[in-house]
Design a protein around this motif. Structure first.
Motif, PDB file in Angstrom:
ATOM      1  N   GLY A  39      72.450  -9.272  25.351  1.00  0.00           N
ATOM      2  CA  GLY A  39      71.856 -10.601  25.339  1.00  0.00           C
ATOM      3  C   GLY A  39      72.838 -11.690  25.700  1.00  0.00           C
ATOM      4  N   GLU A  40      74.144 -11.396  25.546  1.00  0.00           N
ATOM      5  CA  GLU A  40      75.187 -12.361  25.887  1.00  0.00           C
ATOM      6  C   GLU A  40      76.249 -11.764  26.796  1.00  0.00           C
ATOM      7  N   ASN A  41      76.604 -10.505  26.562  1.00  0.00           N
ATOM      8  CA  ASN A  41      77.701  -9.888  27.293  1.00  0.00           C
ATOM      9  C   ASN A  41      77.361  -8.460  27.703  1.00  0.00           C
ATOM     10  N   PHE A  42      78.135  -7.951  28.683  1.00  0.00           N
ATOM     11  CA  PHE A  42      78.080  -6.542  29.046  1.00  0.00           C
ATOM     12  C   PHE A  42      79.134  -5.798  28.237  1.00  0.00           C
ATOM     13  N   LEU A  43      78.727  -4.731  27.598  1.00  0.00           N
ATOM     14  CA  LEU A  43      79.649  -3.885  26.843  1.00  0.00           C
ATOM     15  C   LEU A  43      79.807  -2.567  27.587  1.00  0.00           C
ATOM     16  N   TYR A  44      81.051  -2.241  27.931  1.00  0.00           N
ATOM     17  CA  TYR A  44      81.374  -0.960  28.572  1.00  0.00           C
ATOM     18  C   TYR A  44      81.847  -0.025  27.461  1.00  0.00           C
ATOM     19  N   ILE A  45      81.036   0.975  27.148  1.00  0.00           N
ATOM     20  CA  ILE A  45      81.252   1.818  25.981  1.00  0.00           C
ATOM     21  C   ILE A  45      81.582   3.247  26.405  1.00  0.00           C
ATOM     22  N   PRO A  46      82.780   3.753  26.122  1.00  0.00           N
ATOM     23  CA  PRO A  46      83.120   5.139  26.466  1.00  0.00           C
ATOM     24  C   PRO A  46      82.216   6.126  25.725  1.00  0.00           C
ATOM     25  N   LEU A  47      81.776   7.177  26.422  1.00  0.00           N
ATOM     26  CA  LEU A  47      80.925   8.199  25.810  1.00  0.00           C
ATOM     27  C   LEU A  47      81.632   8.875  24.641  1.00  0.00           C
ATOM     28  N   LEU A  48      82.958   8.910  24.688  1.00  0.00           N
ATOM     29  CA  LEU A  48      83.749   9.556  23.645  1.00  0.00           C
ATOM     30  C   LEU A  48      83.396   9.058  22.255  1.00  0.00           C
ATOM     31  N   HIS A  49      83.011   7.771  22.159  1.00  0.00           N
ATOM     32  CA  HIS A  49      82.788   7.167  20.842  1.00  0.00           C
ATOM     33  C   HIS A  49      81.308   6.994  20.499  1.00  0.00           C
ATOM     34  N   ILE A  50      80.420   7.518  21.343  1.00  0.00           N
ATOM     35  CA  ILE A  50      78.988   7.396  21.054  1.00  0.00           C
ATOM     36  C   ILE A  50      78.543   8.564  20.178  1.00  0.00           C
ATOM     37  N   HIS A  51      78.087   8.238  18.969  1.00  0.00           N
ATOM     38  CA  HIS A  51      77.603   9.270  18.049  1.00  0.00           C
ATOM     39  C   HIS A  51      76.141   9.597  18.328  1.00  0.00           C
ATOM     40  N   ASN A  52      75.334   8.571  18.547  1.00  0.00           N
ATOM     41  CA  ASN A  52      73.941   8.811  18.933  1.00  0.00           C
ATOM     42  C   ASN A  52      73.365   7.585  19.618  1.00  0.00           C
ATOM     43  N   LEU A  53      72.332   7.809  20.395  1.00  0.00           N
ATOM     44  CA  LEU A  53      71.646   6.744  21.126  1.00  0.00           C
ATOM     45  C   LEU A  53      70.155   6.996  21.032  1.00  0.00           C
ATOM     46  N   SER A  54      69.391   5.941  20.775  1.00  0.00           N
ATOM     47  CA  SER A  54      67.935   6.075  20.707  1.00  0.00           C
ATOM     48  C   SER A  54      67.286   4.789  21.191  1.00  0.00           C
ATOM     49  N   GLU A  55      66.029   4.889  21.553  1.00  0.00           N
ATOM     50  CA  GLU A  55      65.308   3.691  21.969  1.00  0.00           C
ATOM     51  C   GLU A  55      65.153   2.780  20.763  1.00  0.00           C
ATOM     52  N   SER A  56      65.414   1.495  20.952  1.00  0.00           N
ATOM     53  CA  SER A  56      65.427   0.545  19.846  1.00  0.00           C
ATOM     54  C   SER A  56      64.031   0.276  19.329  1.00  0.00           C
ATOM     55  N   THR A  57      63.921   0.115  18.013  1.00  0.00           N
ATOM     56  CA  THR A  57      62.649  -0.261  17.386  1.00  0.00           C
ATOM     57  C   THR A  57      62.591  -1.768  17.136  1.00  0.00           C
ATOM     58  N   LEU A  58      63.670  -2.472  17.519  1.00  0.00           N
ATOM     59  CA  LEU A  58      63.704  -3.922  17.328  1.00  0.00           C
ATOM     60  C   LEU A  58      62.765  -4.610  18.306  1.00  0.00           C
TER      61      LEU A  58
END
Length: 221
Positions: A39-58
């Motif tokens: 919503g404000e910035n682009f975050l470049y996130i290494p896969l190494l630190h991703i524990h889980n990803l899911s479609e947001s319910t927000l």
């Protein structure tokens, strides 16, 4: 990366190492990282630190996504190293833990670490393994609204080794602050490095061993 690509252009929630969550729109999927707009910035996130990803319910809306203007020439073959290279000289925010962010710019990228200049901490050596995410500034603002003369183009002439452990050998005998001093035991004189452990001499002259793989950042105060 087909599984991640199923979430492209959708609002997602990502759990990152350190019990930290990121909510936003998944914009790009690279070889070893994801790009999320929060919503404000682009975050470049290494896969190494991703524990889980899911479609947001927000139900939150993240508005119109701006162009990846700063680093868009790297979109075709997106990888962490290419992003870091493209970000050299650009003001960025880097995050190493859920409560530790630094503002400044990348000066040099080596095999397993990079050199970062912070107006607060000056020259920092950052372990690539512990980089949680990187955010390029989207405006012409400087960190802390400092004038350009306080942000040197070439802040250091220290010769650099290819790996962090070899570079740290050059700091033996120096007073150092490790991991931002988040624990007082990470502040002391760097006495030696051996068998993947760093020996620090504390303020009271006691010896402390710290595992090199747990080193996120280090700088000379």
């Amino acid at each position: 990366m087909a599984s991640f690509k199923n979430f492209l252009n959708k609002q997602v929630t990502i759990e990152i190492s350190g019990n930290s969550n990121v909510d936003g729109i998944l914009i790009e999927v690279g070889n070893d990282l994801l790009v999320v707009f929060n919503g404000e910035n682009f975050l470049y996130i290494p896969l190494l630190h991703i524990h889980n990803l899911s479609e947001s319910t927000l139900e939150e809306s993240f508005g119109v996504v701006p162009s990846l203007q700063e680093l868009e020439h790297e979109k075709d073959e997106l990888s962490l190293r290419k992003v870091l290279t493209a970000a050299k000289g650009i003001f960025v925010e880097i995050n190493l833990s859920n409560n530790r962010s630094f503002h400044g710019f990348i000066t040099t990228i080596m095999n397993n670490y990079f050199v970062f200049y912070s107006p607060i901490y000056k020259i920092m050596y950052i372990s690539l393994q512990h980089l949680k995410w990187l955010t390029p500034y989207l405006t012409e603002k400087t960190p802390y609204m400092l004038s350009n003369n306080l942000l040197p183009v070439n802040p250091s002439n220290i010769p650099l080794a290819r790996t962090l452990d070899v570079q740290l050998n050059k700091l033996i005998g120096e007073l150092v602050v490790m991991n931002s001093g988040e624990n007082y035991e990470y502040i002391g004189k760097l006495s030696s490095i051996d068998s993947n452990f760093i020996e620090l001499t504390t303020s009271r002259g006691e010896s402390k061993l710290v595992g090199l793989r747990h080193l996120k950042s280090i700088f000379i105060p």
